[in-house]
Design a protein around this motif. Sequence first.
Motif, PDB file in Angstrom:
ATOM      1  N   ARG A 122      -3.718 -28.636  45.957  1.00 52.93           N
ATOM      2  CA  ARG A 122      -2.334 -28.887  46.355  1.00 52.93           C
ATOM      3  C   ARG A 122      -1.333 -28.329  45.346  1.00 52.93           C
ATOM      4  O   ARG A 122      -0.148 -28.294  45.604  1.00 52.93           O
ATOM      5  N   SER A 123      -1.807 -27.926  44.174  1.00 55.95           N
ATOM      6  CA  SER A 123      -0.910 -27.432  43.142  1.00 55.95           C
ATOM      7  C   SER A 123      -0.502 -26.002  43.433  1.00 55.95           C
ATOM      8  O   SER A 123      -1.298 -25.198  43.897  1.00 55.95           O
ATOM      9  N   THR A 124       0.777 -25.699  43.132  1.00 59.31           N
ATOM     10  CA  THR A 124       1.262 -24.325  43.261  1.00 59.31           C
ATOM     11  C   THR A 124       1.289 -23.632  41.913  1.00 59.31           C
ATOM     12  O   THR A 124       1.646 -22.457  41.835  1.00 59.31           O
ATOM     13  N   ALA A 125       0.934 -24.329  40.846  1.00 62.64           N
ATOM     14  CA  ALA A 125       0.889 -23.733  39.517  1.00 62.64           C
ATOM     15  C   ALA A 125      -0.314 -22.813  39.403  1.00 62.64           C
ATOM     16  O   ALA A 125      -1.348 -23.024  40.055  1.00 62.64           O
ATOM     17  N   PRO A 126      -0.239 -21.770  38.578  1.00 62.28           N
ATOM     18  CA  PRO A 126      -1.430 -20.941  38.323  1.00 62.28           C
ATOM     19  C   PRO A 126      -2.577 -21.808  37.823  1.00 62.28           C
ATOM     20  O   PRO A 126      -2.378 -22.745  37.045  1.00 62.28           O
ATOM     21  N   SER A 127      -3.772 -21.516  38.301  1.00 68.04           N
ATOM     22  CA  SER A 127      -4.929 -22.346  37.984  1.00 68.04           C
ATOM     23  C   SER A 127      -5.868 -21.626  37.031  1.00 68.04           C
ATOM     24  O   SER A 127      -6.126 -20.432  37.177  1.00 68.04           O
ATOM     25  N   VAL A 128      -6.379 -22.377  36.064  1.00 67.79           N
ATOM     26  CA  VAL A 128      -7.263 -21.827  35.035  1.00 67.79           C
ATOM     27  C   VAL A 128      -8.490 -22.722  34.914  1.00 67.79           C
ATOM     28  O   VAL A 128      -8.372 -23.935  34.702  1.00 67.79           O
ATOM     29  N   ALA A 129      -9.671 -22.118  35.049  1.00 63.98           N
ATOM     30  CA  ALA A 129     -10.922 -22.825  34.812  1.00 63.98           C
ATOM     31  C   ALA A 129     -11.388 -22.514  33.394  1.00 63.98           C
ATOM     32  O   ALA A 129     -11.525 -21.341  33.026  1.00 63.98           O
ATOM     33  N   LEU A 130     -11.582 -23.548  32.583  1.00 59.54           N
ATOM     34  CA  LEU A 130     -12.165 -23.379  31.256  1.00 59.54           C
ATOM     35  C   LEU A 130     -13.662 -23.609  31.400  1.00 59.54           C
ATOM     36  O   LEU A 130     -14.111 -24.729  31.645  1.00 59.54           O
ATOM     37  N   VAL A 131     -14.425 -22.546  31.264  1.00 57.71           N
ATOM     38  CA  VAL A 131     -15.842 -22.572  31.624  1.00 57.71           C
ATOM     39  C   VAL A 131     -16.660 -23.146  30.478  1.00 57.71           C
ATOM     40  O   VAL A 131     -16.562 -22.697  29.327  1.00 57.71           O
ATOM     41  N   THR A 132     -17.491 -24.131  30.793  1.00 59.21           N
ATOM     42  CA  THR A 132     -18.284 -24.820  29.793  1.00 59.21           C
ATOM     43  C   THR A 132     -19.714 -24.979  30.294  1.00 59.21           C
ATOM     44  O   THR A 132     -20.095 -24.395  31.321  1.00 59.21           O
ATOM     45  N   CYS A 133     -20.517 -25.748  29.574  1.00 58.43           N
ATOM     46  CA  CYS A 133     -21.902 -25.991  29.994  1.00 58.43           C
ATOM     47  C   CYS A 133     -22.090 -27.474  30.273  1.00 58.43           C
ATOM     48  O   CYS A 133     -21.240 -28.311  29.933  1.00 58.43           O
ATOM     49  N   SER A 134     -23.217 -27.819  30.863  1.00 54.71           N
ATOM     50  CA  SER A 134     -23.431 -29.198  31.306  1.00 54.71           C
ATOM     51  C   SER A 134     -23.547 -30.174  30.139  1.00 54.71           C
ATOM     52  O   SER A 134     -23.325 -31.374  30.308  1.00 54.71           O
ATOM     53  N   GLU A 135     -23.887 -29.667  28.944  1.00 57.64           N
ATOM     54  CA  GLU A 135     -23.980 -30.557  27.783  1.00 57.64           C
ATOM     55  C   GLU A 135     -22.606 -31.047  27.325  1.00 57.64           C
ATOM     56  O   GLU A 135     -22.506 -32.119  26.717  1.00 57.64           O
ATOM     57  N   ARG A 163       2.037 -25.985  29.442  1.00 57.00           N
ATOM     58  CA  ARG A 163       2.732 -24.797  29.934  1.00 57.00           C
ATOM     59  C   ARG A 163       2.783 -24.755  31.455  1.00 57.00           C
ATOM     60  O   ARG A 163       3.127 -23.737  32.054  1.00 57.00           O
ATOM     61  N   GLY A 164       2.441 -25.859  32.083  1.00 57.84           N
ATOM     62  CA  GLY A 164       2.568 -25.978  33.529  1.00 57.84           C
ATOM     63  C   GLY A 164       1.405 -25.412  34.302  1.00 57.84           C
ATOM     64  O   GLY A 164       1.479 -25.306  35.539  1.00 57.84           O
ATOM     65  N   LEU A 165       0.318 -25.061  33.632  1.00 59.20           N
ATOM     66  CA  LEU A 165      -0.844 -24.509  34.321  1.00 59.20           C
ATOM     67  C   LEU A 165      -1.757 -25.627  34.819  1.00 59.20           C
ATOM     68  O   LEU A 165      -1.861 -26.689  34.204  1.00 59.20           O
ATOM     69  N   ASP A 166      -2.409 -25.371  35.922  1.00 61.63           N
ATOM     70  CA  ASP A 166      -3.384 -26.306  36.477  1.00 61.63           C
ATOM     71  C   ASP A 166      -4.733 -25.955  35.873  1.00 61.63           C
ATOM     72  O   ASP A 166      -5.483 -25.140  36.413  1.00 61.63           O
ATOM     73  N   ALA A 167      -5.038 -26.529  34.719  1.00 64.80           N
ATOM     74  CA  ALA A 167      -6.229 -26.170  33.955  1.00 64.80           C
ATOM     75  C   ALA A 167      -7.274 -27.277  34.047  1.00 64.80           C
ATOM     76  O   ALA A 167      -6.944 -28.459  33.937  1.00 64.80           O
TER      77      ALA A 167
END
Length: 313
Positions: free
Chosen positions: A8-21, A39-43
């Motif tokens: 539902r967000s209109t902000a730019p979206s950023v996935a911070l990629v991690t591991c299951s641990e 900074r208004g990003l959907d992270a």
Amino acid sequence: MICPVNARSTAPSVALVTCSEVPDLDPEGQHLLAALRERGLDARPVVWDDEDVDWSAPDLAVVRSTWDYATRRAEFLAWAARAAGATRLLNPLPLLEWSTDKHYLAELEAAGLPVVPSAFVEVGDEGDHPYLDVEHVVKPAVSAGSRDTLRLGAHEAARSRAHVAAVHAGGRSVLVQPYLTAVDDVGETALVFLDGELSHAMRKAALLPAGGGLVEGLFAHEDMAPREPSAAEVEVGRAVVAEAARRARAAGAEPALYARVDLLPDDDGAPRVLELELVEPSLFLDHAPGSAVRLADAVVRRLADPGGRGTAA
């Protein structure tokens, strides 16, 4: 398919990629997450091998704490290729492919950069490696966090041969380097570059004790403190980052969003490249004030730059 960001967000979206641990990121990842959200990003943090993730959802996926890649490199690179086909991936796929195997050190040396002397022992090679008669380090060519790494003395030839054989038994190439003893007093210098610019540097104490065993867990504990790098160290670090940027552009990719150049002093005190970390390095954002903000600002600049040229060298 699970969407890693708020649909539902209109902000730019950023996935911070991690591991299951560390599904919620490590402490420095949390600093970056907060700076991005300010900074208004959907992270959001997203686990790389979660099969339910829709990688077309984020505008940008930033590889951060994928610390388990070293024992699953083929699987990790296959994921990276899929993700890069669905969204914008940083660091870009060609740099992930290149820097996850330490054979890149030979390519840096061929490009005229000062690296720690390195010999590769491939599966099936016969005979001893060239550093058997001096203190040396034996590690897999694909490794991270000092795992499966031993510091061995000249009197430990049998143990060295056995460790080479053990790594080969797993189908992995071996990297052997002489142990540069100045690190015991001076330590290792880690230069952190964000969007091609030097952000900060850290001193890391020597990690490998003489006669020690193998690291247990994802990585070895690091004893760190801020460091003011020398002019010579900065010059080498910038040259290494520029070479990585050249290789990215030659492959049609954008330069690295972040890079860490680890340096050791040789017997004359001159800096030599131990590693160029472009995949999942600790960037010490929780130790260097303002660095998480600088990285968040670099992410914002990349989002505003569809061509992906960035400011990197």
